[in-house]
Write a protein that holds these residues in place. Structure first.
Motif, short mmCIF file in Angstrom:
data_model
loop_
_atom_site.label_atom_id
_atom_site.label_comp_id
_atom_site.label_asym_id
_atom_site.label_seq_id
_atom_site.Cartn_x
_atom_site.Cartn_y
_atom_site.Cartn_z
N VAL A 1 -5.89 -15.40 -8.11
CA VAL A 1 -7.10 -15.00 -8.83
C VAL A 1 -7.77 -13.83 -8.13
N ASN A 2 -7.81 -13.88 -6.81
CA ASN A 2 -8.39 -12.79 -6.03
C ASN A 2 -7.67 -11.48 -6.30
N GLY A 3 -6.34 -11.56 -6.41
CA GLY A 3 -5.55 -10.36 -6.68
C GLY A 3 -5.82 -9.75 -8.04
N LEU A 4 -6.29 -10.56 -9.00
CA LEU A 4 -6.62 -10.05 -10.32
C LEU A 4 -8.07 -9.57 -10.39
N LEU A 5 -8.98 -10.36 -9.81
CA LEU A 5 -10.40 -10.02 -9.91
C LEU A 5 -10.77 -8.77 -9.12
N LYS A 6 -10.03 -8.48 -8.06
CA LYS A 6 -10.37 -7.30 -7.26
C LYS A 6 -10.25 -6.01 -8.06
N ASP A 7 -9.50 -6.06 -9.17
CA ASP A 7 -9.31 -4.86 -9.99
C ASP A 7 -10.36 -4.70 -11.07
N LEU A 8 -11.25 -5.67 -11.23
CA LEU A 8 -12.28 -5.58 -12.26
C LEU A 8 -13.16 -4.33 -12.11
N PRO A 9 -13.63 -4.01 -10.90
CA PRO A 9 -14.49 -2.83 -10.77
C PRO A 9 -13.72 -1.51 -10.73
N ASP A 10 -12.36 -1.58 -10.70
CA ASP A 10 -11.56 -0.39 -10.41
C ASP A 10 -10.78 0.14 -11.61
N VAL A 11 -11.12 -0.31 -12.80
CA VAL A 11 -10.30 0.05 -13.97
C VAL A 11 -10.27 1.55 -14.20
N GLU A 12 -11.40 2.22 -14.06
CA GLU A 12 -11.47 3.66 -14.35
C GLU A 12 -10.51 4.46 -13.48
N SER B 1 0.78 -1.24 0.00
CA SER B 1 0.00 0.00 0.00
C SER B 1 0.81 1.29 0.00
N LEU B 2 1.92 1.32 0.73
CA LEU B 2 2.63 2.59 0.94
C LEU B 2 3.20 3.15 -0.36
N PRO B 3 2.94 4.42 -0.65
CA PRO B 3 3.46 5.04 -1.87
C PRO B 3 4.91 5.50 -1.69
N LEU B 4 5.81 4.53 -1.55
CA LEU B 4 7.23 4.80 -1.35
C LEU B 4 8.03 4.14 -2.48
N PRO B 5 9.27 4.59 -2.68
CA PRO B 5 10.10 3.97 -3.74
C PRO B 5 10.22 2.45 -3.55
N PHE B 6 10.09 1.73 -4.64
CA PHE B 6 10.17 0.27 -4.70
C PHE B 6 9.00 -0.43 -3.98
N LEU B 7 8.09 0.35 -3.45
CA LEU B 7 6.92 -0.25 -2.80
C LEU B 7 5.68 0.04 -3.63
N ARG B 8 4.55 0.15 -2.97
CA ARG B 8 3.29 0.34 -3.68
C ARG B 8 3.07 -0.79 -4.70
N TRP B 9 3.23 -2.04 -4.20
CA TRP B 9 3.16 -3.20 -5.07
C TRP B 9 1.78 -3.37 -5.73
N LYS B 10 0.77 -2.78 -5.16
CA LYS B 10 -0.56 -2.93 -5.73
C LYS B 10 -0.66 -2.27 -7.11
N SER B 11 0.26 -1.36 -7.41
CA SER B 11 0.25 -0.69 -8.71
C SER B 11 1.04 -1.46 -9.76
N LYS B 12 1.75 -2.52 -9.32
CA LYS B 12 2.53 -3.35 -10.24
C LYS B 12 1.68 -4.49 -10.78
N THR B 13 1.96 -4.91 -11.99
CA THR B 13 1.10 -5.87 -12.69
C THR B 13 0.95 -7.19 -11.94
N PHE B 14 2.06 -7.80 -11.55
CA PHE B 14 2.00 -9.11 -10.91
C PHE B 14 2.34 -9.08 -9.42
N MET B 15 2.86 -7.97 -8.92
CA MET B 15 3.22 -7.92 -7.51
C MET B 15 1.99 -7.92 -6.61
N ALA B 16 0.90 -7.31 -7.08
CA ALA B 16 -0.32 -7.30 -6.26
C ALA B 16 -0.86 -8.71 -6.02
#
Length: 414
Positions: free
Chosen positions: A305-316, A242-257
């Motif tokens: 799968v949960n990590g991918l599906l959770k982004d379905l409603p959040d694309v915008e 979650s933290l918006p710090l260098p090398f972190l914020r893994w939720k914004s990375k394609t496969f790290m989330a």
């Protein structure tokens, strides 16, 4: 002139009148056109002018009562009249609220406020994840049991000691995620408490920090290294996610989330808990059993799968803030069938594992149970409207419910 106050009437009488009627006091005292006049022939005549509250106070020691006909009578009592407020009927038929009405309104207002805060906190902690944690801990804790004699009172107390700090750490994770995602949630999930303003940032930070501290304190007090390891891993993964710090914020990375969720839900929620129950509760050496390995494998697929599906409603919102999720890169139309196929493969593997069991009942329950789950998943995936938030979020919540059932079926993979 006598200054206006209000009187207290007996609760068995209703002081409100219909339009056009008037009140008479034993002097007699009448109310006409918003004014009250004294028509008593004795002594000096005096009048009482109504204030905007349409109420009055008579400074004598006579107690005023109202009969069923709306007549105010003067009855002699020794006790002086208390200066309390009661409304008089107005000319247009409307009346002011009494003290009891105000008290009831205040109580109702407090209950509504309290209910609203509870709903906000429920959205902050994501209570549906609590259900998954409780199911997971109880299910995994039962895997090392060898006989019913292991089900002692101490065993259940130890399960409770594990559940509480883990729920607190999960509260830290969900609260931290929402604290860091306020602006994105205003687009993707405006109903969340911080995005909607139902909960202040200070309250959310206090819940977040307090939950982490209590979680660590309880884990240390337990004296179990595996339990303390769980809290450390969850804390580190939550910060990296979650933290918006260098090398972190893994939720914004394609496969790290999704990989972060695999670590949390696939491994951390299975192996350390089983190790804790085997070594520090049952007093046996830690052994990787077949059901435990099957559980780790299946739950790891579910977590990914949960990590991918959770982004379905959040694309915008993710597009606007530069989140490189797989749904943003490939599109929801490709991610949904990918996730469904991965789960169908996992169910197929579970059916094969169950079919190889030496117990007939295990074979039947594993094959039929996972077959039903696979069918439900496939049928529901065909009904998903990818352009509708409620539809995509509903399918995401279905994955959690299937996960709860899986924690029951894993005990037949022996």
């Amino acid at each position: 002139m006598l200054q206006m106050q209000c009187l207290n009437f007996s609760p068995k009488f209703n002081p409100l009148q219909q339009p056009g009627c008037f009140k008479t006091i034993a002097w007699p005292l009448t109310q006409r056109h918003g004014a009250v006049a004294n028509t008593s022939p004795s002594n000096k005549s005096s009048s009482i002018k109504c204030s905007s509250q349409r109420s009055f106070h008579i400074p004598n020691q006579n107690k005023i009562a109202v009969n069923n006909e709306g007549i105010i009578s003067n009855r002699n009592h020794q006790k002086p009249l208390n200066k309390q407020l009661v409304p008089l009927a107005s000319q247009d038929g409307y009346a002011l609220q009494s003290e009891d009405d105000n008290t009831a309104a205040a109580a109702s207002s407090f209950l509504e406020f309290f209910k609203k805060k509870l709903i906000a906190i429920n959205h902050l902690v994501r209570s549906y994840t609590w259900v998954n944690i409780v199911f997971g801990i109880v299910s995994v804790s039962l895997l090392p049991l060898q006989s019913l004699a292991d089900l002692t009172p101490r065993f259940f107390i130890e399960i409770l000691k594990v559940i509480v700090p883990t729920l607190l750490m999960n509260t830290f994770l969900t609260a931290l995620n929402q604290i860091c995602d306020v602006e994105i949630d205003k687009i993707n999930k405006p109903y969340l408490p911080l995005a909607s303003g139902d909960l202040s940032m200070g309250t959310a930070i206090a819940i977040c920090i307090g939950s982490a501290i209590l979680s660590y304190a309880l884990a240390i007090m337990s004296g179990s290294p595996p339990l303390l390891l769980i809290q450390i891993l969850c804390f580190l993964c939550g910060c990296a996610y979650s933290l918006p710090l260098p090398f972190l914020r893994w939720k914004s990375k394609t496969f790290m989330a999704p990989l972060t969720l695999v670590i949390l839900m696939g491994f951390t929620l299975q192996l350390p808990f089983c190790m804790h129950m085997q070594q520090y509760v049952l007093g046996r050496p830690f052994v990787l059993t077949r059901p435990l390995i099957s559980t780790v494998a299946i739950m790891s697929v579910f977590a990914f799968v949960n990590g991918l599906l959770k982004d379905l409603p959040d694309v915008e919102g993710d597009k606007k803030f530069g989140m490189k999720t797989l749904c943003v890169l490939l599109g929801k139309e490709k991610v949904l069938p990918l996730c469904v196929n991965m789960m169908l493969v996992a169910y197929g593997g579970a059916m094969i594992s169950g079919a190889s069991s030496s117990f007939m009942i295990n074979k039947i329950v594993s094959i039929i149970g996972h077959g039903i789950l696979a069918l439900i998943l496939w049928l529901q995936s065909k009904k998903v409207d990818l352009d509708n938030f409620e539809s995509t979020f509903g399918f995401y919540m279905l994955i959690w419910k299937l996960n709860y059932v899986e924690y029951i079926l894993i005990h037949f993979l022996r």
